[in-house]
Design a protein around this motif. Structure first.
Motif, PDB file in Angstrom:
ATOM      1  N   GLU A   1      11.164   4.471  -5.090  1.00  5.01           N
ATOM      2  CA  GLU A   1      10.903   3.098  -5.516  1.00  5.01           C
ATOM      3  C   GLU A   1      10.185   2.314  -4.425  1.00  5.01           C
ATOM      4  O   GLU A   1       9.262   1.534  -4.716  1.00  5.01           O
ATOM      5  N   GLU A   2      10.578   2.502  -3.174  1.00  2.16           N
ATOM      6  CA  GLU A   2       9.886   1.847  -2.062  1.00  2.16           C
ATOM      7  C   GLU A   2       8.428   2.292  -2.003  1.00  2.16           C
ATOM      8  O   GLU A   2       7.517   1.476  -1.791  1.00  2.16           O
TER       9      GLU A   2
ATOM     10  N   ASN B   1       6.493   3.396  -4.452  1.00  2.00           N
ATOM     11  CA  ASN B   1       5.691   2.843  -5.543  1.00  2.00           C
ATOM     12  C   ASN B   1       5.447   1.351  -5.381  1.00  2.00           C
ATOM     13  O   ASN B   1       4.405   0.837  -5.811  1.00  2.00           O
ATOM     14  N   ARG B   2       6.364   0.628  -4.728  1.00  2.00           N
ATOM     15  CA  ARG B   2       6.083  -0.774  -4.410  1.00  2.00           C
ATOM     16  C   ARG B   2       4.927  -0.881  -3.421  1.00  2.00           C
ATOM     17  O   ARG B   2       4.063  -1.760  -3.536  1.00  2.00           O
ATOM     18  N   GLU B   3       4.901   0.017  -2.434  1.00  2.41           N
ATOM     19  CA  GLU B   3       3.813   0.016  -1.448  1.00  2.41           C
ATOM     20  C   GLU B   3       2.475   0.367  -2.093  1.00  2.41           C
ATOM     21  O   GLU B   3       1.413  -0.095  -1.649  1.00  2.41           O
TER      22      GLU B   3
ATOM     23  N   ASN C   1      17.305   6.674  -7.047  1.00  3.84           N
ATOM     24  CA  ASN C   1      16.285   6.215  -6.102  1.00  3.84           C
ATOM     25  C   ASN C   1      16.385   7.066  -4.840  1.00  3.84           C
ATOM     26  O   ASN C   1      16.771   6.597  -3.777  1.00  3.84           O
TER      27      ASN C   1
ATOM     28  N   PHE D   1       0.231   5.428  -8.377  1.00  2.00           N
ATOM     29  CA  PHE D   1       1.679   5.546  -8.320  1.00  2.00           C
ATOM     30  C   PHE D   1       2.070   6.997  -8.123  1.00  2.00           C
ATOM     31  O   PHE D   1       1.266   7.920  -8.340  1.00  2.00           O
TER      32      PHE D   1
ATOM     33  N   ARG E   1       1.530  -0.218  -5.268  1.00  2.00           N
ATOM     34  CA  ARG E   1       1.192  -0.992  -6.469  1.00  2.00           C
ATOM     35  C   ARG E   1      -0.203  -1.603  -6.404  1.00  2.00           C
ATOM     36  O   ARG E   1      -0.973  -1.553  -7.372  1.00  2.00           O
ATOM     37  N   ASP E   2      -0.580  -2.164  -5.267  1.00  2.00           N
ATOM     38  CA  ASP E   2      -1.869  -2.850  -5.162  1.00  2.00           C
ATOM     39  C   ASP E   2      -3.057  -1.890  -5.132  1.00  2.00           C
ATOM     40  O   ASP E   2      -4.208  -2.334  -5.265  1.00  2.00           O
TER      41      ASP E   2
END
Length: 471
Positions: free
Chosen positions: A128-129, A131-133, A148, A140, A135-136
């Motif tokens: 999850e960390e 995929n947050r990194e 997680n 993915f 995202r921009d």
């Protein structure tokens, strides 16, 4: 799987005492020997008893890992890597004591190459960390085992999950690793090129080795573009066979389904109660399609036709992100929903995998076994892969209940193997499935021992996992 098989190994008391002193001097407050720290790092989400390490190092770099391995190798002390502790077969237990290396502080993204669709990360970062990194970037990482989990742990256990039918498992998505070997040196298993014929495939040797061959210090992963459109839906069926027939037809027709999950009637009852849903309490498929708006609509329509042909109810699907998130949130909460059916009981989660053509037969026979034994055991499966999980609820303090459950687990594994399947599709072997691995692969286990002895002659890397008597 049996509690009696989880035995304490031989302890090198002198070596452990020496290494504790070395690491305390080297790492200070980043080395802990307190009871609570040790208990946290023997955490296991199975019912197998916890076996505590003697100390925990919170590594912050590959140099830290090398220092720990060198000290432990010199004094013959076990090393047990630790991600987030979500493994299910006792992989993080320390049967001979030793040192747990906690990777929670090695959680950085080291490099992203959007043009090459790949990324290099430290092993402690969670999916999850990551995929947050990402995202921009419009990219993915698709592997989703539900928990997680850390990327290092997912690599070590060859994890997969709900997206595997389209995107594969960790073995398909790890391009390269850096690994600290038994001599305390760091090696790189491959370059970033998408294919290579250069020597042995060391990357895949370490993927799935459960920490028994070396300690992973970085992982280079294949990435995917975030789909333009995602659609998801549910469809209930009159029987497990009807649902599985729909899965087989979907796969055979080449419909590029991203997820296709099977939940039996007991699991649907649990999900309805836990997530406050009102779906029919019948065998049900949860599906997801990735693509453009047109292709997602087309694929959903094609599946609806298949479902009707197989006797299914109306296929209820949506491309609304909020509704779809609610649907998959319920699926990801299946474990907790199942536990809520009988919160006073313990839970044992296990999995097997069979050729997709045998899935309906294997699930139906397992359901009959559950009913005959009077067990409460919901079933959920990654139907597109022939992989399913059973969560057995039982009284862990009652020896008769434990014996009944262990006998059931044995029959489940024998059943899958008799259908040319495997004793585990994604949980791994750890301590819990060593006997079934021997039944599944026979003489190949001897070859695994030979590899282990060659790469880890002092048997310091996660001893007592995958097979017995490695030395």
């Amino acid at each position: 799987m049996a509690i009696k098989d989880v035995k304490a190994g031989l302890r090198n008391e002198e070596g452990i005492s020496t290494v504790l002193g070395i690491l305390k001097q080297s790492f200070g407050e980043r080395f802990q020997t307190g009871q609570s720290f040790r208990e946290q790092h023997a955490h296991t989400t199975t019912y197998l008893p916890a076996q505590l390490p003697d100390g925990v190092v919170f590594a912050e770099s590959a140099d830290d890992v090398k220092a720990v391995v060198r000290a432990c190798a010199e004094h013959r002390v076990p090393v047990v890597p630790f991600g987030v502790g979500s493994s299910l077969e006792g992989q993080v237990n320390a049967p001979s004591g030793g040192i747990s290396i906690d990777f929670s502080r090695m959680n950085k993204v080291l490099r992203i190459s959007p043009a090459d669709l790949d990324v290099t990360v430290e092993p402690g970062i969670t999916r999850e960390e990551l995929n947050r990194e990402l995202r921009d970037t419009g990219l993915f990482f698709p592997i989703d085992p539900g928990a997680n989990a850390s990327i290092g742990g997912m690599t070590a256990t060859r994890a997969s999950g709900t997206n595997a039918v389209r995107y594969g498992t960790m073995k398909d998505n790890v391009l390269s690793l850096t690994v600290v070997t038994a001599d305390g040196e760091e090696i790189r298993t491959a370059q970033r090129a998408r294919k290579s014929s250069a020597g042995y495939d060391l990357t895949r040797l370490f993927v799935g080795s459960e920490g028994t061959l070396g300690v992973i210090t970085s992982v280079t992963l294949r990435l995917q573009g975030i789909p333009e459109k995602i659609g998801g839906g549910v469809c209930a069926f009159p029987s497990v066979k009807a649902a599985c027939d729909a899965v087989i037809m979907t796969v055979q027709m080449g419909i590029p389904v991203a997820r296709i999950e099977l939940l039996d009637d007991v699991q649907m009852r649990a999900c309805n109660a836990y997530s406050k849903l009102s779906y029919p309490e019948k065998p049900t498929l949860f599906l997801e399609f990735h693509g453009t708006e047109e292709t997602v609509a087309l694929q959903s329509a094609q599946f609806a036709e298949i479902a009707t042909e197989c006797g299914g109810d109306d296929f209820l699907w949506t491309a609304n992100a909020e509704e779809r998130a609610k649907l998959w949130h319920a699926r990801h909460n299946a474990y907790w929903a199942s536990r809520a059916l009988a919160p006073e009981l313990d839970g044992l989660s296990t999995d097997v995998c069979v050729p997709i053509s045998r899935l309906a037969e294997c699930v139906a026979e397992t359901q009959a076994d559950i009913a005959e034994q009077g067990l409460l055991a919901p079933i959920v499966g990654h139907a597109g892969d022939g992989n399913f999980h059973v969560l057995v609820l039982f009284d862990g303090k009652d020896p008769a209940s434990v014996e009944k459950v262990e006998a059931f687990i044995g029959r489940l594994n024998h059943r899958a193997l008799a259908m040319d399947g495997t004793c585990t599709g994604e949980h791994g072997i750890g301590q819990g499935k060593m006997s079934f691995l021997e039944e599944e692969l026979g003489g190949a286990v001897h070859l695994m021992r030979t590899i282990k002895q060659g790469l880890d002659p002092k048997n310091i890397f996660n001893p007592g996992k995958i097979f017995r008597n490695a030395e």
